[in-house]
Scaffold this active site. Structure first.
Site, PDB file in Angstrom:
ATOM      1  N   VAL A  82       0.852  -1.198   0.000  1.00  0.00           N
ATOM      2  CA  VAL A  82       0.000   0.000   0.000  1.00  0.00           C
ATOM      3  C   VAL A  82       0.885   1.245   0.000  1.00  0.00           C
ATOM      4  O   VAL A  82       1.707   1.437   0.904  1.00  0.00           O
ATOM      5  CB  VAL A  82      -0.894   0.025   1.267  1.00  0.00           C
ATOM      6  CG1 VAL A  82      -1.718   1.310   1.292  1.00  0.00           C
ATOM      7  CG2 VAL A  82      -1.792  -1.204   1.317  1.00  0.00           C
ATOM      8  N   ARG A  91      -5.366  13.239  -0.317  1.00  0.00           N
ATOM      9  CA  ARG A  91      -6.383  13.729  -1.261  1.00  0.00           C
ATOM     10  C   ARG A  91      -7.374  12.626  -1.560  1.00  0.00           C
ATOM     11  O   ARG A  91      -8.059  12.649  -2.581  1.00  0.00           O
ATOM     12  CB  ARG A  91      -5.742  14.178  -2.575  1.00  0.00           C
ATOM     13  CG  ARG A  91      -4.697  15.234  -2.373  1.00  0.00           C
ATOM     14  CD  ARG A  91      -3.845  15.360  -3.614  1.00  0.00           C
ATOM     15  NE  ARG A  91      -2.657  16.144  -3.301  1.00  0.00           N
ATOM     16  CZ  ARG A  91      -2.004  16.847  -4.185  1.00  0.00           C
ATOM     17  NH1 ARG A  91      -2.392  16.892  -5.433  1.00  0.00           N
ATOM     18  NH2 ARG A  91      -0.926  17.516  -3.828  1.00  0.00           N
ATOM     19  N   SER A  95      -8.128   6.103   0.078  1.00  0.00           N
ATOM     20  CA  SER A  95      -9.544   5.799   0.370  1.00  0.00           C
ATOM     21  C   SER A  95     -10.221   5.169  -0.844  1.00  0.00           C
ATOM     22  O   SER A  95     -10.969   4.199  -0.720  1.00  0.00           O
ATOM     23  CB  SER A  95     -10.295   7.071   0.766  1.00  0.00           C
ATOM     24  OG  SER A  95      -9.632   7.692   1.832  1.00  0.00           O
ATOM     25  N   THR A 118       2.041   0.006   8.693  1.00  0.00           N
ATOM     26  CA  THR A 118       3.248   0.777   9.030  1.00  0.00           C
ATOM     27  C   THR A 118       2.951   1.756  10.162  1.00  0.00           C
ATOM     28  O   THR A 118       3.818   2.051  10.969  1.00  0.00           O
ATOM     29  CB  THR A 118       3.726   1.632   7.832  1.00  0.00           C
ATOM     30  OG1 THR A 118       2.602   2.339   7.313  1.00  0.00           O
ATOM     31  CG2 THR A 118       4.364   0.778   6.759  1.00  0.00           C
ATOM     32  N   TYR A 123      -5.610   2.606   9.231  1.00  0.00           N
ATOM     33  CA  TYR A 123      -6.577   1.635   8.716  1.00  0.00           C
ATOM     34  C   TYR A 123      -7.883   1.474   9.502  1.00  0.00           C
ATOM     35  O   TYR A 123      -8.812   0.852   8.999  1.00  0.00           O
ATOM     36  CB  TYR A 123      -5.904   0.266   8.560  1.00  0.00           C
ATOM     37  CG  TYR A 123      -4.826   0.291   7.501  1.00  0.00           C
ATOM     38  CD1 TYR A 123      -5.160   0.309   6.152  1.00  0.00           C
ATOM     39  CD2 TYR A 123      -3.477   0.345   7.847  1.00  0.00           C
ATOM     40  CE1 TYR A 123      -4.181   0.361   5.179  1.00  0.00           C
ATOM     41  CE2 TYR A 123      -2.492   0.393   6.873  1.00  0.00           C
ATOM     42  CZ  TYR A 123      -2.846   0.402   5.544  1.00  0.00           C
ATOM     43  OH  TYR A 123      -1.873   0.463   4.579  1.00  0.00           O
ATOM     44  N   PHE A 399       3.507  -9.738   5.967  1.00  0.00           N
ATOM     45  CA  PHE A 399       3.363  -9.590   4.510  1.00  0.00           C
ATOM     46  C   PHE A 399       3.095  -8.142   4.146  1.00  0.00           C
ATOM     47  O   PHE A 399       2.880  -7.322   5.032  1.00  0.00           O
ATOM     48  CB  PHE A 399       2.237 -10.505   3.974  1.00  0.00           C
ATOM     49  CG  PHE A 399       0.904 -10.311   4.627  1.00  0.00           C
ATOM     50  CD1 PHE A 399       0.000  -9.366   4.147  1.00  0.00           C
ATOM     51  CD2 PHE A 399       0.527 -11.060   5.741  1.00  0.00           C
ATOM     52  CE1 PHE A 399      -1.245  -9.191   4.748  1.00  0.00           C
ATOM     53  CE2 PHE A 399      -0.710 -10.891   6.345  1.00  0.00           C
ATOM     54  CZ  PHE A 399      -1.589  -9.958   5.844  1.00  0.00           C
TER      55      PHE A 399
HETATM   56  C1  LIG Z   1      -0.636   5.831   4.195  1.00  0.00           C
HETATM   57  C2  LIG Z   1      -0.922   6.332   2.787  1.00  0.00           C
HETATM   58  C3  LIG Z   1      -1.082   5.152   1.850  1.00  0.00           C
HETATM   59  C4  LIG Z   1      -2.229   7.160   2.836  1.00  0.00           C
HETATM   60  O1  LIG Z   1      -2.589   7.554   1.518  1.00  0.00           O
HETATM   61  P1  LIG Z   1      -3.491   8.862   1.244  1.00  0.00           P
HETATM   62  O2  LIG Z   1      -3.887   8.832  -0.171  1.00  0.00           O
HETATM   63  O3  LIG Z   1      -2.764  10.051   1.768  1.00  0.00           O
HETATM   64  O4  LIG Z   1      -4.745   8.591   2.170  1.00  0.00           O
HETATM   65  P2  LIG Z   1      -6.159   9.339   2.039  1.00  0.00           P
HETATM   66  O5  LIG Z   1      -5.968  10.717   1.468  1.00  0.00           O
HETATM   67  O6  LIG Z   1      -7.130   8.468   1.353  1.00  0.00           O
HETATM   68  O7  LIG Z   1      -6.515   9.476   3.574  1.00  0.00           O
HETATM   69  C5  LIG Z   1      -7.755   9.057   4.109  1.00  0.00           C
HETATM   70  C6  LIG Z   1      -7.815   9.535   5.537  1.00  0.00           C
HETATM   71  O8  LIG Z   1      -6.807   8.868   6.290  1.00  0.00           O
HETATM   72  C7  LIG Z   1      -5.955   9.831   6.922  1.00  0.00           C
HETATM   73  N1  LIG Z   1      -4.596   9.290   6.830  1.00  0.00           N
HETATM   74  C8  LIG Z   1      -4.007   8.778   5.744  1.00  0.00           C
HETATM   75  N2  LIG Z   1      -2.760   8.403   6.024  1.00  0.00           N
HETATM   76  C9  LIG Z   1      -2.575   8.666   7.329  1.00  0.00           C
HETATM   77  C10 LIG Z   1      -1.464   8.512   8.193  1.00  0.00           C
HETATM   78  N3  LIG Z   1      -0.308   7.998   7.753  1.00  0.00           N
HETATM   79  N4  LIG Z   1      -1.610   8.898   9.474  1.00  0.00           N
HETATM   80  C11 LIG Z   1      -2.772   9.427   9.901  1.00  0.00           C
HETATM   81  N5  LIG Z   1      -3.868   9.613   9.111  1.00  0.00           N
HETATM   82  C12 LIG Z   1      -3.747   9.241   7.844  1.00  0.00           C
HETATM   83  C13 LIG Z   1      -6.116  11.081   6.091  1.00  0.00           C
HETATM   84  O9  LIG Z   1      -5.792  12.225   6.841  1.00  0.00           O
HETATM   85  C14 LIG Z   1      -7.560  11.032   5.724  1.00  0.00           C
HETATM   86  O10 LIG Z   1      -8.348  11.459   6.821  1.00  0.00           O
HETATM   87  P3  LIG Z   1      -9.774  12.229   6.608  1.00  0.00           P
HETATM   88  O11 LIG Z   1     -10.645  11.254   5.863  1.00  0.00           O
HETATM   89  O12 LIG Z   1     -10.207  12.511   7.986  1.00  0.00           O
HETATM   90  O13 LIG Z   1      -9.441  13.417   5.791  1.00  0.00           O
HETATM   91  C15 LIG Z   1       0.220   7.243   2.261  1.00  0.00           C
HETATM   92  O14 LIG Z   1       0.371   8.309   3.171  1.00  0.00           O
HETATM   93  C16 LIG Z   1       1.542   6.538   2.109  1.00  0.00           C
HETATM   94  O15 LIG Z   1       1.847   6.046   1.042  1.00  0.00           O
HETATM   95  N6  LIG Z   1       2.353   6.506   3.192  1.00  0.00           N
HETATM   96  C17 LIG Z   1       3.671   5.893   3.177  1.00  0.00           C
HETATM   97  C18 LIG Z   1       3.640   4.388   2.950  1.00  0.00           C
HETATM   98  C19 LIG Z   1       2.827   3.659   3.966  1.00  0.00           C
HETATM   99  O16 LIG Z   1       2.893   3.896   5.161  1.00  0.00           O
HETATM  100  N7  LIG Z   1       2.020   2.738   3.458  1.00  0.00           N
HETATM  101  C20 LIG Z   1       1.189   1.889   4.275  1.00  0.00           C
HETATM  102  C21 LIG Z   1       1.769   0.526   4.256  1.00  0.00           C
HETATM  103  S1  LIG Z   1       0.916  -0.535   5.393  1.00  0.00           S
END
Ligand SMILES: CC(C)(COP(=O)(O)OP(=O)(O)OC[C@H]1O[C@@H](n2cnc3c(N)ncnc32)[C@H](O)[C@@H]1OP(=O)(O)O)[C@@H](O)C(=O)NCCC(=O)NCCS
Length: 399
Positions: A82, A91, A95, A118, A123, A399
């Protein structure tokens, strides 16, 4: 932000998706010679990508099975990879991808989804909850003397990597996997491990324990050595056994490896008996506790019906805005799970339900923390009994 679409990735897009995932984790990009492994890690039809002019986010899964209380193995969508490009985060890209992925699981009749997170705050909003927990051990090898009654039987065999993968996979597939939370490891999981074994740095070693009935335990580890005079650490990455003798046999081996000062075993089950093996239990220190598998009940009635219960039935009211078909009241008891119009005694979201599901958390604790609402004083205690499993759930397959 410009418009974007979410669709399944094509097989020729796996390298790009992996590069994006690595970049999201601040890791170096995949190497060109890793392509064959990447192709085998991606299950066709299970990877989603978000595109504007190019790929800006992705998540994939592979099909596995998870043991639930009572011993049934239930289909699990194992979510991984992810990531969203750093200039496109917050943005709604993740989601949209999560929605597409969960809708796809639901359409294919996959009752459970699981992942390793992470960060703890990502989630829950998608209905995932911490369903198993772990602890890390640090063992002072010189102080760790085995008690005389610790069983000694069988032999440990050091395998040659990466050829060992086939034997490890075959042995893991024969393990009983009776503990709730354990999961199967399909070839997509082993391909990721093969890729790691192929790398020059941080190379893992593999051992199996051969007991009286044949191979009955496996472990993967490596030894970190800095300077030739500096202390070194043996890191246990993976340890799964079919018998207590295999467990003690593998630990006897770790303790016998030369030039090792400390042994670290991370993400072990909370009921691991390691300190009990030593004349001085303090030779094994617990250094950290943490979340293991995050679970999502994709099909709430099917997932609830798959596990066993004990005690009096309780009516739960589940709220699940993301997969609305799950919302409603369920009468859950040893006799089965049915939808009902009876008044609810506990009200909860999908994430809290996932935390109850494998018996890791007590309903009364979730009520005390405000994560479940109880209609009466007795309901939490009844649900504690209903969801109790008499053991610790644990996954132990990262995983
Ligand atoms: C985590 C990740 C995938 C989130 O993607 P994103 O496109 O920014 O997520 P979204 O915009 O759909 O966020 C949805 C909601 O979750 C929240 N959110 C997303 N990532 C978050 C984080 N790391 N910490 C806290 N809140 C988070 C957003 O603020 C948003 O909240 P809202 O609905 O109240 O506005 C991205 O930040 C990323 O690639 N991070 C680094 C890699 C990583 O950690 N991947 C996960 C592997 S398990």
């Amino acid at each position: 932000m410009s418009d974007y679409t979410v669709r399944l990735l094509r097989p020729d897009e796996t390298f790009e998706a992996t590069a994006l995932f690595h970049a999201a984790l601040h890791a170096p990009p995949p190497k060109d010679d890793e392509r064959p492994y990447l192709e085998r890690m991606f299950q066709p039809g299970r990877a989603f990508g978000a595109f504007d002019t190019e790929l800006i986010g992705s998540a994939r899964s592979f099909d596995a099975e998870l043991t639930v209380p009572g011993g049934k193995r239930v289909p699990l969508g194992a979510v991984t990879g992810v990531g969203v490009r750093a200039d496109r985060t917050r943005r709604g890209v993740l989601s949209r991808i999560m929605h597409a992925q969960l809708t796809d699981f639901a359409a294919r009749g996959v009752p459970l989804a699981g992942l390793y997170a992470t960060e703890g705050s990502i989630y829950g909003r998608f209905g995932y909850g911490v369903a198993t927990v772990t602890q890390d051990f640090q063992v002072d090898r010189r102080r760790a003397l085995l008690r005389p009654e610790v069983p000694a039987s069988g032999e440990v065999e050091l395998l040659r990597m990466p050829d060992a993968v086939e034997r490890l996979a075959a042995l893991y597939a024969r393990l009983p996997l009776t503990r709730p939370g354990l999961m199967t490891r399909p070839p997509y999981w082993w391909a990721r491990f093969e890729r790691h074994a192929h790398r020059d740095d941080d190379r893992p070693l593999a051992i199996i324990h051969n007991g009286p009935g044949g191979p009955d335990g496996l472990a993967i580890y490596n030894v970190r050595r800095n300077g030739w005079r500096d202390p070194s650490t043996l890191d246990v990455w993976d340890l799964h056994v079919a018998t207590p003798d295999a467990y003690t046999g593998l630990w006897r081996y770790f303790l016998s490896v030369d030039l090792v000062d400390t042994i670290e075993a991370g993400d072990r089950p909370r009921d691991e008996p390691l300190p009990l093996l030593f004349t001085d239990m303090r030779a094994a220190r617990i250094t950290r506790g943490g979340d293991d598998l995050w679970l999502r009940l994709v099909d709430v009635p099917a997932a609830l019906a798959a596990r066993e219960y004990d005690g009096e039935p309780v009516v739960l009211e589940v709220t699940d805005p993301l997969l609305e078909a799950n919302s409603g009241r369920y009468r859950v008891g040893p006799g089965g799970v049915t939808r009902t119009e009876l008044p609810a005694r506990l009200r909860l979201g999908a994430d809290a339900l996932a935390m109850l599901y494998l018996g890791t958390w007590q309903a009364s604790a979730l009520v005390a923390a405000g994560r479940i609402q109880a209609a009466d004083e007795d309901a939490p205690r009844l649900a504690d009994r209903l969801f109790a499993t008499g053991g610790q759930a644990w996954c132990g397959t990262h995983f």
